[in-house]
Design an enzyme around this catalytic site. Sequence first.
Site, PDB file in Angstrom:
ATOM      1  N   HIS A 167      -5.126 -33.470  17.202  1.00  0.00           N
ATOM      2  CA  HIS A 167      -4.030 -34.325  17.656  1.00  0.00           C
ATOM      3  C   HIS A 167      -2.878 -33.512  18.213  1.00  0.00           C
ATOM      4  O   HIS A 167      -1.758 -34.008  18.330  1.00  0.00           O
ATOM      5  CB  HIS A 167      -3.560 -35.220  16.502  1.00  0.00           C
ATOM      6  N   GLU A 175      10.512  -4.583   4.668  1.00  0.00           N
ATOM      7  CA  GLU A 175      10.652  -5.979   4.235  1.00  0.00           C
ATOM      8  C   GLU A 175      10.363  -6.112   2.737  1.00  0.00           C
ATOM      9  O   GLU A 175      11.105  -6.759   1.986  1.00  0.00           O
ATOM     10  CB  GLU A 175       9.664  -6.880   4.996  1.00  0.00           C
ATOM     11  N   LYS A 190       0.840  -1.203   0.000  1.00  0.00           N
ATOM     12  CA  LYS A 190       0.000   0.000   0.000  1.00  0.00           C
ATOM     13  C   LYS A 190       0.875   1.253   0.000  1.00  0.00           C
ATOM     14  O   LYS A 190       0.671   2.164  -0.775  1.00  0.00           O
ATOM     15  CB  LYS A 190      -0.922  -0.030   1.223  1.00  0.00           C
TER      16      LYS A 190
END
Length: 515
Positions: free
Chosen positions: A376, A208, A202
């Site tokens: 799990h 980065e 933007k």
Amino acid sequence: MTRTRCDRTPAWGRLQAHYDTAGRGFDLREAFAADPQRFGAFSQSAPHLFADLSKNLIDAKTEELLLALAREAGLEAHRDAMFAGEHINATEDRAVLHTLLRAPASMTVPPSLAGELAQVHATLDAMLAYAERVRADHTITDVVNIGIGGSDLGPQMVVRALDAYVAPGKRFHFVSNVDGHELAGVLRGLAPEHTLFLVASKTFTTAETMANAHSAKRWFEQSGNVDIAHHFAALTTNVEAARAFGIETTFGFWDWVGGRYSLWSSIGLPIALAIGPEGFRRLLAGAHAMDEHFRTAPLVQNLPVRLGLLDVWYRNFHRFTSRSIAPYHSALQRLPAYLQQLEMESNGKQVDASGAALPLGTSPVLWGEPGTNGQHAYFQMLHQGTDVIPLEFIAVREPAHDLEGHHPKLLANALAQAQALMVGKQDAGGHRNFPGNRPSSFFVFDQLNPEALGAFLAMYEHRVFTSGALWGINSFDQWGVELGKVLAKDIEPRLASGDTAGLDASTAGLLARLR
Ligand code: F6P
């Protein structure tokens, strides 16, 4: 703008009294036993989506009081102010108009927004025409989106979620981290002459993204290729900066689109490349249908409103600090990460819109993994841990594969987990007992198609709007990300020089160790 912070309304005290008498000790099993109509009363359809809220710790009185709270806090006026283009993002003096990105060209909007709507459609048409050309260009086999936060999470999540709609022939990569391992790993498998880089930012200043974009350009040029125009495009509000970077093909958007609300803008180009212009329009149409639901449905049957109010009830009365997202669809793998930014960057605030310290909790921690994997791993804690963490199940009726037997197993697990959390087990003794009464919401899509996904994401945006509106905060700024950025700029040269002057002892010690 007339907003009253929720804790200053008369309904707040009534809710507290209701919580003290009936809320704290509320038992879902008793509630279902007492009311055979409970499922119908606390579930509803909304565009492209069915939501069962009946396994939540609420009764009719709770909802009635929460709706009164919303009215007294001025939720409807605040919502209307957003749609009207008022500058509700006051700290940045900006309108909040991501809903305009999915409004049909023919929609009647306030005259002050007609120009914006025309620009939205001109840009959308140009972006989709470009997507069409690139899709037909078989020399491009790999598309690399370089962007971070809202310029990464939305497009990445949607491209993965709608995998069943992605045309074969192109691979999609997403590079966000400044950690060079990520870009290096992606580049290793690419041929420059077959690669299209999309620099998505933007602001076109994010450290980065700029570091990755410069490295990608260097890699491209070092291979002897010069045709930047064919191999780089920019998605940004800062057209000037993109030009200065050397990119000619730029699709713009506007300062009234927040980064985490931007997948509907040119930032969605990877989505349009992946699922095609028609698919992208279907995504927008699904979101628009939800916008209309949020804008016009009575609060009592308004799904984002009911959910936002539930969030306030859980955060401020039950004091739950966390919410877990359980998409029972592996293509929704990045959904929790996307929702983290949407909700935690929007509502992770400690002062209200006037700057006054808030006496109540705001954004919960959002987290999750697709089911059945989470079962799990951490579901143990959800069933028997000491904290109550509301869960959000997402299930899809029709799968997009034809592997026999898998889908019923998946759906059975989703239903069983929600059931187990609520029902519990009291007769197995000690370690084998489950307390039950653990709340969850359950969302159902008929199919995971562009409309349904668009509607779901817009629903979430408006839900976050609702809780943020009640808390009286500005859900559309993100000052909390700034300090770390500034300090990183100071530290980076110190890593080269070793200068630790003025740093605290821990930062200095770690810096010395990392050099
Ligand atoms: O640092 C936070 C943030 O500003 C997010 O709000 C935004 O989505 C992200 O960085 C990326 O910003 P940009 O699109 O300007 O590169």
